[in-house]
Design an enzyme around this catalytic site. Sequence first.
Site, PDB file in Angstrom:
ATOM      1  CG  ASN A 156      -0.412   0.665   2.412  1.00  0.00           C
ATOM      2  OD1 ASN A 156      -0.522   1.898   2.547  1.00  0.00           O
ATOM      3  ND2 ASN A 156       0.204  -0.109   3.294  1.00  0.00           N
ATOM      4  CG  PHE A 204      -0.300   9.112   7.127  1.00  0.00           C
ATOM      5  CD1 PHE A 204      -0.401   7.774   7.460  1.00  0.00           C
ATOM      6  CD2 PHE A 204       0.745   9.853   7.662  1.00  0.00           C
ATOM      7  CE1 PHE A 204       0.523   7.164   8.298  1.00  0.00           C
ATOM      8  CE2 PHE A 204       1.683   9.260   8.498  1.00  0.00           C
ATOM      9  CZ  PHE A 204       1.573   7.912   8.809  1.00  0.00           C
ATOM     10  CB  SER A 244       3.642   5.196   7.512  1.00  0.00           C
ATOM     11  OG  SER A 244       2.720   4.535   8.328  1.00  0.00           O
ATOM     12  CG  ASN A 289       3.274   4.654   1.721  1.00  0.00           C
ATOM     13  OD1 ASN A 289       4.060   4.269   0.859  1.00  0.00           O
ATOM     14  ND2 ASN A 289       2.506   3.818   2.409  1.00  0.00           N
ATOM     15  CB  THR A 290       4.436  10.399   5.431  1.00  0.00           C
ATOM     16  OG1 THR A 290       3.050  10.072   5.317  1.00  0.00           O
ATOM     17  CG2 THR A 290       4.570  11.862   5.821  1.00  0.00           C
ATOM     18  CE  LYS A 327       2.425  -0.193  12.892  1.00  0.00           C
ATOM     19  NZ  LYS A 327       1.040  -0.244  12.409  1.00  0.00           N
ATOM     20  CG  ASN A 331       4.094   0.894   9.742  1.00  0.00           C
ATOM     21  OD1 ASN A 331       3.425   0.505   8.775  1.00  0.00           O
ATOM     22  ND2 ASN A 331       3.824   2.003  10.399  1.00  0.00           N
TER      23      ASN A 331
HETATM   24  C1  FMN Z   1      -3.604  -0.952   3.537  1.00  0.00           C
HETATM   25  C2  FMN Z   1      -2.777  -0.718   4.763  1.00  0.00           C
HETATM   26  C3  FMN Z   1      -2.818   0.506   5.394  1.00  0.00           C
HETATM   27  C4  FMN Z   1      -2.051   0.733   6.537  1.00  0.00           C
HETATM   28  N1  FMN Z   1      -2.112   1.947   7.160  1.00  0.00           N
HETATM   29  C5  FMN Z   1      -1.421   2.146   8.312  1.00  0.00           C
HETATM   30  C6  FMN Z   1      -1.513   3.376   9.010  1.00  0.00           C
HETATM   31  O1  FMN Z   1      -2.229   4.294   8.618  1.00  0.00           O
HETATM   32  N2  FMN Z   1      -0.763   3.527  10.151  1.00  0.00           N
HETATM   33  C7  FMN Z   1       0.032   2.524  10.644  1.00  0.00           C
HETATM   34  O2  FMN Z   1       0.672   2.702  11.678  1.00  0.00           O
HETATM   35  N3  FMN Z   1       0.113   1.336  10.000  1.00  0.00           N
HETATM   36  C8  FMN Z   1      -0.579   1.135   8.852  1.00  0.00           C
HETATM   37  N4  FMN Z   1      -0.491  -0.081   8.223  1.00  0.00           N
HETATM   38  C9  FMN Z   1       0.432  -1.107   8.752  1.00  0.00           C
HETATM   39  C10 FMN Z   1      -0.281  -2.167   9.600  1.00  0.00           C
HETATM   40  O3  FMN Z   1      -0.848  -1.577  10.745  1.00  0.00           O
HETATM   41  C11 FMN Z   1       0.703  -3.268  10.027  1.00  0.00           C
HETATM   42  O4  FMN Z   1       1.698  -2.682  10.835  1.00  0.00           O
HETATM   43  C12 FMN Z   1       1.384  -3.946   8.850  1.00  0.00           C
HETATM   44  O5  FMN Z   1       0.473  -4.119   7.781  1.00  0.00           O
HETATM   45  C13 FMN Z   1       1.971  -5.310   9.232  1.00  0.00           C
HETATM   46  O6  FMN Z   1       0.971  -6.196   9.686  1.00  0.00           O
HETATM   47  P1  FMN Z   1       0.227  -7.292   8.736  1.00  0.00           P
HETATM   48  O7  FMN Z   1       1.316  -8.040   8.015  1.00  0.00           O
HETATM   49  O8  FMN Z   1      -0.567  -8.132   9.654  1.00  0.00           O
HETATM   50  O9  FMN Z   1      -0.619  -6.522   7.782  1.00  0.00           O
HETATM   51  C14 FMN Z   1      -1.242  -0.304   7.056  1.00  0.00           C
HETATM   52  C15 FMN Z   1      -1.222  -1.554   6.416  1.00  0.00           C
HETATM   53  C16 FMN Z   1      -1.964  -1.769   5.287  1.00  0.00           C
HETATM   54  C17 FMN Z   1      -1.935  -3.134   4.625  1.00  0.00           C
END
Ligand code: FMN
Length: 382
Positions: free
Chosen positions: A103, A107, A202, A204-205, A241, A270
């Site tokens: 992704n 934000f 994250s 992407n910022t 995080k 993350n």
């Molecule tokens: C579509 C998407 C959007 C995400 N947006 C955020 C976010 O806004 N803030 C954040 O701290 N993590 C964000 N994450 C990260 C998740 O919270 C998590 O840390 C990461 O996906 C690893 O866990 P997973 O493998 O179970 O998905 C996002 C993940 C995905 C897939």
Amino acid sequence: MPILRTVVDPEESHKLAVWMAKWRLTAKDRVPDDEKLSVRIFGRKITNPIGLAAGFDKNGEAIDGLFDLGFGYVEIGSVTPEPQPGNPPPRLFRLNNDKSVINRYGFNSHGHKAIEVRLRDRLRKYFYREMKLHPTTTATMIAEGTSLSDALGVNRSLREGKLLGINLGKNKWSDPESVDDYVKGIRTLGGYADVLIINVSSPNTPGLRGLQRKGIFERLLKEAVSSRDELKEPRPALLVKIAPDLSDEELEDIADAAVHSNVDGVIVSNTSISRPSSLKSGGLSGPPIKSLSLRALRKIYQRTNGKLTLIGCGGIDSAEDALEYAKAGATSVQLYTSFGYDGVGKAREIKDGLVKLLKDKKWTDMIGKGEMDNTNPEDKIN
Ligand SMILES: Cc1cc2nc3c(=O)[nH]c(=O)nc-3n(C[C@H](O)[C@H](O)[C@H](O)COP(=O)(O)O)c2cc1C
């Protein structure tokens, strides 16, 4: 969700899933959690250690629908101070072969104010429904700064044995080195959260991940902790995080800074910026990042001798995965991507699996009881 996945574009299916949870059209987990799954975290008991990670409900629209699915902890956000649209679509990509996702949402957020209004409204409705407190009474109490949930002794999640986390991000145009956006988030939203999360990871910022650098990271955490300490009691726990793509040395610095600044814990991790070169830019999540996240968590646990509460996240798809994180030192875990693939029964599936795996042991017996895994995570990703 598995059905949605086959019919629509990934972002549209994400929106539809949030909408269904918002209107509570999804299933409910009515089975009480087995006592061996309960765990104390940040001074409170939760009935199970499985949380929903940030990014699914970025704007706090579906909190109750998500708790209904059986998560012990739901984290909303990331929330930015001002509303912002995020990156242009397409920005969510499924990699079906390995149940992973990339992704680059960047934000997209309704902003602090809109989310505060939504959370306040949720409180008012709860107190009207549960306590028959008249809406004008609750409005006056809130205006006078009385925290209703605290006055009446319930968690800010408004659910017994469950916690609500609010994850704080930064606007795209903010000074990359500044901590002001987080301080604003702590002040505006801290009174609605059991747990606040400073998201410096994250991908992407622009500049955000640079806040994990030595020196700047400790300053950021200290300022965040002192803003949190200015909130009224009971204050939310404050976590940070981090990314999974950090060297051993960087992880050790992060662990030391976290201990020195008195944050309550760290979420590891993350999404990852590492991936086979053929794949698009953005953050990778799901099973391919599990070994990276686990390695980072293990490193921090060892460095801090278990003094810091760690929440494990990254590629958790089964009870075995969750247990691996506990053994590596995680007090609780979170997931997102596997929930996106498998749907509303995911928390229940993992909880049932854990009860079987644990046999006569408890979840808390397993925390930090793991053996070392020295496999190079890069080998597994590529
Ligand atoms: C579509 C998407 C959007 C995400 N947006 C955020 C976010 O806004 N803030 C954040 O701290 N993590 C964000 N994450 C990260 C998740 O919270 C998590 O840390 C990461 O996906 C690893 O866990 P997973 O493998 O179970 O998905 C996002 C993940 C995905 C897939």
